[in-house]
Design a protein around this motif. Structure first.
Motif, PDB file in Angstrom:
ATOM      1  N   THR A  99       0.838  -1.189   0.000  1.00  0.00           N
ATOM      2  CA  THR A  99       0.000   0.000   0.000  1.00  0.00           C
ATOM      3  C   THR A  99       0.885   1.255   0.000  1.00  0.00           C
ATOM      4  N   SER A 100       1.945   1.221   0.792  1.00  0.00           N
ATOM      5  CA  SER A 100       2.859   2.374   0.833  1.00  0.00           C
ATOM      6  C   SER A 100       3.498   2.641  -0.517  1.00  0.00           C
ATOM      7  N   LYS A 134      -2.951 -13.371  17.109  1.00  0.00           N
ATOM      8  CA  LYS A 134      -3.514 -12.031  16.894  1.00  0.00           C
ATOM      9  C   LYS A 134      -4.614 -12.035  15.835  1.00  0.00           C
ATOM     10  N   ILE A 165      -9.698 -11.132  14.484  1.00  0.00           N
ATOM     11  CA  ILE A 165     -10.086 -10.492  13.228  1.00  0.00           C
ATOM     12  C   ILE A 165     -10.935 -11.465  12.398  1.00  0.00           C
ATOM     13  N   GLN A 175     -14.400 -11.944  13.658  1.00  0.00           N
ATOM     14  CA  GLN A 175     -15.284 -10.853  13.241  1.00  0.00           C
ATOM     15  C   GLN A 175     -15.704 -11.022  11.782  1.00  0.00           C
ATOM     16  N   SER A 233      -7.203   3.388   3.891  1.00  0.00           N
ATOM     17  CA  SER A 233      -6.285   2.437   3.270  1.00  0.00           C
ATOM     18  C   SER A 233      -5.822   1.418   4.305  1.00  0.00           C
ATOM     19  N   ALA A 234      -5.121   0.411   3.834  1.00  0.00           N
ATOM     20  CA  ALA A 234      -4.622  -0.627   4.745  1.00  0.00           C
ATOM     21  C   ALA A 234      -3.558  -0.069   5.689  1.00  0.00           C
ATOM     22  N   ASN A 235      -2.995   1.086   5.342  1.00  0.00           N
ATOM     23  CA  ASN A 235      -2.001   1.709   6.217  1.00  0.00           C
ATOM     24  C   ASN A 235      -2.608   2.659   7.235  1.00  0.00           C
ATOM     25  N   PHE A 241      -7.293   1.006  10.458  1.00  0.00           N
ATOM     26  CA  PHE A 241      -7.018  -0.367  10.021  1.00  0.00           C
ATOM     27  C   PHE A 241      -5.890  -0.960  10.863  1.00  0.00           C
ATOM     28  N   GLN A 242      -4.852  -0.176  11.049  1.00  0.00           N
ATOM     29  CA  GLN A 242      -3.684  -0.678  11.771  1.00  0.00           C
ATOM     30  C   GLN A 242      -3.961  -0.902  13.253  1.00  0.00           C
ATOM     31  N   ARG A 271      -8.036  -2.719  13.831  1.00  0.00           N
ATOM     32  CA  ARG A 271      -8.108  -4.076  13.303  1.00  0.00           C
ATOM     33  C   ARG A 271      -6.837  -4.869  13.621  1.00  0.00           C
ATOM     34  N   GLU A 272      -5.721  -4.433  13.071  1.00  0.00           N
ATOM     35  CA  GLU A 272      -4.518  -5.269  13.137  1.00  0.00           C
ATOM     36  C   GLU A 272      -3.969  -5.421  14.551  1.00  0.00           C
ATOM     37  N   SER A 316      -7.339  -6.222  17.120  1.00  0.00           N
ATOM     38  CA  SER A 316      -8.211  -7.311  16.623  1.00  0.00           C
ATOM     39  C   SER A 316      -9.694  -7.076  16.961  1.00  0.00           C
ATOM     40  N   LEU A 317     -10.125  -5.819  16.946  1.00  0.00           N
ATOM     41  CA  LEU A 317     -11.507  -5.531  17.336  1.00  0.00           C
ATOM     42  C   LEU A 317     -12.485  -5.651  16.176  1.00  0.00           C
ATOM     43  N   ALA A 318     -11.968  -5.560  14.956  1.00  0.00           N
ATOM     44  CA  ALA A 318     -12.872  -5.560  13.806  1.00  0.00           C
ATOM     45  C   ALA A 318     -12.198  -6.249  12.643  1.00  0.00           C
ATOM     46  N   TYR A 319     -13.030  -6.788  11.740  1.00  0.00           N
ATOM     47  CA  TYR A 319     -12.499  -7.246  10.454  1.00  0.00           C
ATOM     48  C   TYR A 319     -12.692  -6.114   9.447  1.00  0.00           C
ATOM     49  N   ILE A 327     -18.288  -4.746  14.745  1.00  0.00           N
ATOM     50  CA  ILE A 327     -17.565  -5.145  15.961  1.00  0.00           C
ATOM     51  C   ILE A 327     -18.404  -6.072  16.837  1.00  0.00           C
ATOM     52  N   ALA A 359       2.267   7.780   0.731  1.00  0.00           N
ATOM     53  CA  ALA A 359       1.485   6.600   0.338  1.00  0.00           C
ATOM     54  C   ALA A 359       0.018   6.978   0.133  1.00  0.00           C
ATOM     55  N   TYR A 413      -2.332   6.605  -3.176  1.00  0.00           N
ATOM     56  CA  TYR A 413      -3.633   5.949  -3.108  1.00  0.00           C
ATOM     57  C   TYR A 413      -4.698   6.794  -3.835  1.00  0.00           C
TER      58      TYR A 413
END
Lengths: 422, 426
Positions: free
Chosen positions: A84-85, A133, A137, A140, B292-294, B298-299, B302-303, B306-309, B328, B359, B363
């Motif tokens: 993505t970056s 971890k 996810i 969910q 974005s995924a960054n 999201f980071q 989610r990542e 781990s609270l959400a997809y 959630i 980035a 995007y």
């Protein structure tokens, strides 16, 4: 390098099988967009296998879990973030029979992103911590699907159709099965299936085929296993499990699905698929009397959709729609199928449907993503999509009638319903 | 790609997007009209009625057969919300003439003629819409309106918006309201149609590989177009400068219950900044925050937690809003809200790197390139430009994105205020 060209739609596909067995396909297209997709013949149905005769069973949902985890790198970065970056749009997905990793570039960053992309797919880094971890996810994600009526009706249809084939289990597994997934199990599954001979890379965009294939070949480090990996699928009877399955959800518009379990063996898959498409359109397409009647009677609001799925181990077609009075609709569709079997197809209608389908296939060559995805998915079915254009001339009314009688067999029919909760 | 436009009559414009990237030609007629409670339901119904038949193609079957013979030309129609306006959209995409079996079939010309016929020359009996058709379409629309709840993510999003804006403009549901359906009959709907077709802003788009003068001639000489009168455009101009965002004293919290497995959280933000070129800055702010995924959401939500997809934020530039949407675990509501708020604070403090900003720019630029490489995206971009009365070329768009600095983003962050928290739970 093998070149197949189609003059009707002016497209070419270059195919090269590398020495290690990995297949690379390039469809050149003069557009700003570049798309690459890497497919592994490994999906949710492949949880039972033997390595040199030793049987292994891994938990449901492991192929999908792997797809999530593959992005993780030993240097602490996540390749999705890195890609993505760089400025490309990266993603991945898992189906019943394959997993795919892809990225799309429209910023001239393709070659900046390629090394990272080639690297992460070939170098997994699973740790107890990063595997743990991901569990929350994915839980969910599973719960999100639980709220989708479309998913419910599909999974139930699979359960009504298949006794043993693992297509009847959820791609992502369940909360319980994913709880059993560990670093070791992921490693085992990776080493068994992430092998060049199980893989295909499809590329679409403004490329010189020879050059890009060479570039890719130089970056492939994976080796084939010396051990023999055998996928173990259970025997599946021809018969369905149960003719009807129902569920209730909090929705206002009930959904119905009619499914036909179909035989896996087929002489010419493309011809068959085209014929099924023609039948579906004649039966309940926009211009059909049945659709108009059901619409006027307020039984249907929109045209049902057709899904035809098949692989080495399963084959079925599904007709899905929405109706308050689904049983009436199903009865009418069944009557129309039997009538069509009796009366046959009119030449004018047949020609019109072929013309329509031809146009739809031409349209599917508009976009790099849909082209590459279609070549990848069809590769796993041993089909070259350009052949659809060649087979058009070959389908006749008589052949179509034969398929109608073979596939639309009342004995092989199931009905799946998602009702509104009272 | 080349874009040209021509005013055919006052308030009626033809837009030609010439490109050789596609195997198809895409054409669209778009009517733009203010969103009002009085008309929103009627407008949705008009779209449904128009596709039922035209003066010359009297049934849906006749229309469908025509389109099937044009190599499965695809017709679609629908209503959209664009700021405080409702768009009535009619589309056809057909394969380019060069792929026809017979070169004299004139697919583009025929498809365009059908499209204009559907919009401008509907089937009327004694000067009115057919009652039988209207009865069916009213029922159908009722089902569509009721089924809003079937897609829980979208339902939560719509409810958050209506809680913020109430019963007007952007707060309205694009398909209208059940209780307003009853009063609609062939008399008032036909009258409304005539009013709409003679007074709304009307834009015609054709995108594909064609001879521009030929297409211009097809449209200008079309008898349905000739029948239309010039009109003074009547619609609401929305852009980042037109929206007033008073200071939020108390963040509104709305919790609703229905039968869901997963809780759906929506948080609505006002972007109160009126600095120059705010839309480009807010666009990048949104990407860094949650697109974005960054992104931080999201980071970190989610990542790391781990609270959400599914978690993302969307920027609605016409109304100067950003909406954060997440699925959630219901029990994690407060935890998720706190963590999301923390991300908003981090944005205010500029806790993102220069590389993240670079980035994010890439995007956005990928999105800009899609305007040229995706036929429908091109049309959507240009209708947006048309309605907001801007004329940003794609090059200017890229330059404006490049010019945004970290300081600009921090400025937006400090003027982005949480307005409403909406949660749908079991």
């Amino acid at each position: 390098m093998q070149i197949i060209e189609n003059n009707k739609i002016q497209e070419k596909v270059y195919t090269k099988k590398l020495q290690n067995g990995l297949t690379v396909m390039v469809i050149p297209k003069k557009t700003q967009k570049k798309y690459i997709i890497w497919g592994v013949k490994y999906g949710s149905i492949d949880f039972h296998f033997a390595i040199d005769g030793n049987e292994i069973t891994v938990p449901d949902g492991i192929a999908h879990y792997m797809e999530h985890k593959l992005f993780e790198q030993s240097n602490g970065t996540n390749s999705l973030d890195v890609l993505t970056s760089i400025g490309v749009n990266a993603n991945a997905y898992t189906t019943n029979n394959h997993t795919a990793y892809l990225f799309e570039d429209s910023n001239d960053k393709f070659f900046d992103a390629l090394p990272e992309y080639m690297n992460y797919i070939q170098n997994p880094y699973f740790t107890d911590e990063n595997v743990e971890k991901e569990r929350g996810i994915i839980e969910q994600e599973i719960m999100m699907y639980d709220d989708y009526p479309d998913w419910k009706i599909y999974m139930n249809a699979m359960k009504a159709m298949y006794h043993n084939n693992p297509i009847n289990i959820d791609v992502a597994g369940t909360k319980e099965t994913i709880a059993e997934i560990t670093k070791e199990k992921l490693q085992d599954a990776y080493h068994s299936f992430y092998r060049p001979e199980n893989m295909v890379i499809v590329i679409c965009g403004d490329f010189e085929p020879e050059k890009i294939v060479q570039e890719i070949a130089g970056k492939v480090t994976l080796q084939n296993l010396e051990q023999k990996v055998q996928r173990l699928y259970p025997e599946e009877p021809d018969e369905i499990v149960q003719p009807r399955i129902e569920a209730e959800m909090n929705i206002t518009r009930p959904l119905f699905m009619i499914g036909y379990k179909d035989s896996v063996a087929c002489e010419n898959q493309i011809k068959k698929e085209l014929a099924i498409d023609v039948i579906f359109n004649l039966l309940i397409g926009d211009s059909s009397t049945l659709y108009q009647d059901l619409y006027e009677q307020e039984l249907l609001q929109s045209q049902p959709t057709l899904i035809y799925e098949n692989s080495d181990t399963y084959s079925h077609l599904l007709i899905q729609g929405q109706s308050q009075k689904y049983d009436e609709v199903i009865t009418k569709i069944n009557e129309a199928i039997e009538t069509l079997k009796q009366t046959g197809i009119k030449q004018e209608e047949f020609d019109r449907m072929k013309k329509k389908l031809y146009g739809e296939y031409v349209k599917s060559y508009n976009d790099a993503e849909s082209i590459a995805t279609s070549f990848l998915q069809n590769y796993f079915r041993k089909i070259n999509p350009l052949d659809y254009f060649e087979e058009f001339d070959g389908i006749t009314k008589e052949y179509t009638m034969q398929i109608l009688k073979e596939v639309f067999d009342p004995q092989k029919q199931i009905v799946s319903i998602v009702k509104s909760k009272q | 790609m080349e874009k040209k436009e021509k005013e055919i009559k006052q308030g009626i414009k033809l837009h030609l997007i010439k490109t050789d990237l596609f195997k198809t030609d895409m054409m669209s007629v778009i009517l733009t009209t203010p969103l009002t409670r009085e008309n929103v339901t009627k407008n949705a119904l008009i779209v449904s009625m128009l596709r039922r038949g035209t003066a010359n193609l009297k049934t849906q079957v006749e229309i469908s057969k025509k389109l099937e013979n044009l190599y499965g030309a695809g017709f679609e129609c629908g209503v959209d919300k664009y700021g405080d306006n409702q768009l009535l959209r009619f589309y056809i995409d057909s394969i380019n003439d060069q792929f026809a079996f017979d070169q004299n079939e004139e697919i583009l010309k025929n498809a365009l003629t059908i499209l204009l016929e559907i919009v401008c020359n509907p089937l009327l009996e004694n000067g009115k819409f057919k009652k039988e058709y209207l009865d069916v379409e009213k029922e159908n629309l009722a089902r569509i309106i009721e089924s809003k709840i079937d897609d829980k993510d979208l339902y939560a999003y719509e409810n958050c918006i209506s809680n913020m804006y109430g019963d007007q403009g952007f707060g309205l549901y694009k398909y209208g309201y059940l209780e307003d359906l009853e009063a609609i009959n062939v008399d008032n709907l036909t009258e409304h149609y005539h009013n709409l077709i003679q007074n709304s802003k009307l834009d015609i788009f054709v995108s594909g590989n064609f001879d521009e003068s030929k297409v211009e001639k097809i449209v200008c000489e079309n008898e349905n177009i000739q029948k239309l009168k010039p009109r003074i455009e009547n619609y609401v101009l929305n852009n980042e400068m037109t929206e007033d965002k008073p200071k939020v004293e108390n963040v509104k919290e709305v919790i609703e219950q229905t039968d869901v497995v997963q809780g759906k959280l929506v948080m609505g933000l006002d972007v109160a900044s009126k600095c120059e070129k705010v839309q480009f800055k807010a666009m990048l702010y949104n990407i860094l925050l949650g697109s974005s995924a960054n992104s931080l959401l999201f980071q970190n939500v989610r990542e790391k937690a781990s609270l959400a997809y599914s978690i993302k934020s969307v920027y609605v530039k016409q109304k100067a809003n950003i909406f954060i949407r997440a699925g959630i675990e219901i029990a994690n509501f407060e935890k998720a809200v706190d963590l999301i708020k923390k991300q908003l604070e981090m944005m205010k403090n500029g806790e993102f790197s220069d590389a993240d900003l670079v980035a994010a720019k890439e995007y956005v630029k990928a999105g800009i390139n899609a305007i040229e490489t995706e036929q429908d995206t091109g049309i959507i971009y240009y209708i947006g430009q048309e309605i907001s009365k801007t004329n940003t070329t794609l090059d200017d768009y890229r330059k404006n994105i490049d010019a945004v600095t970290k300081q600009d983003i921090i400025e937006i962050a400090n003027n982005a205020q949480l307005n409403t928290i909406y949660f749908l739970k079991n």
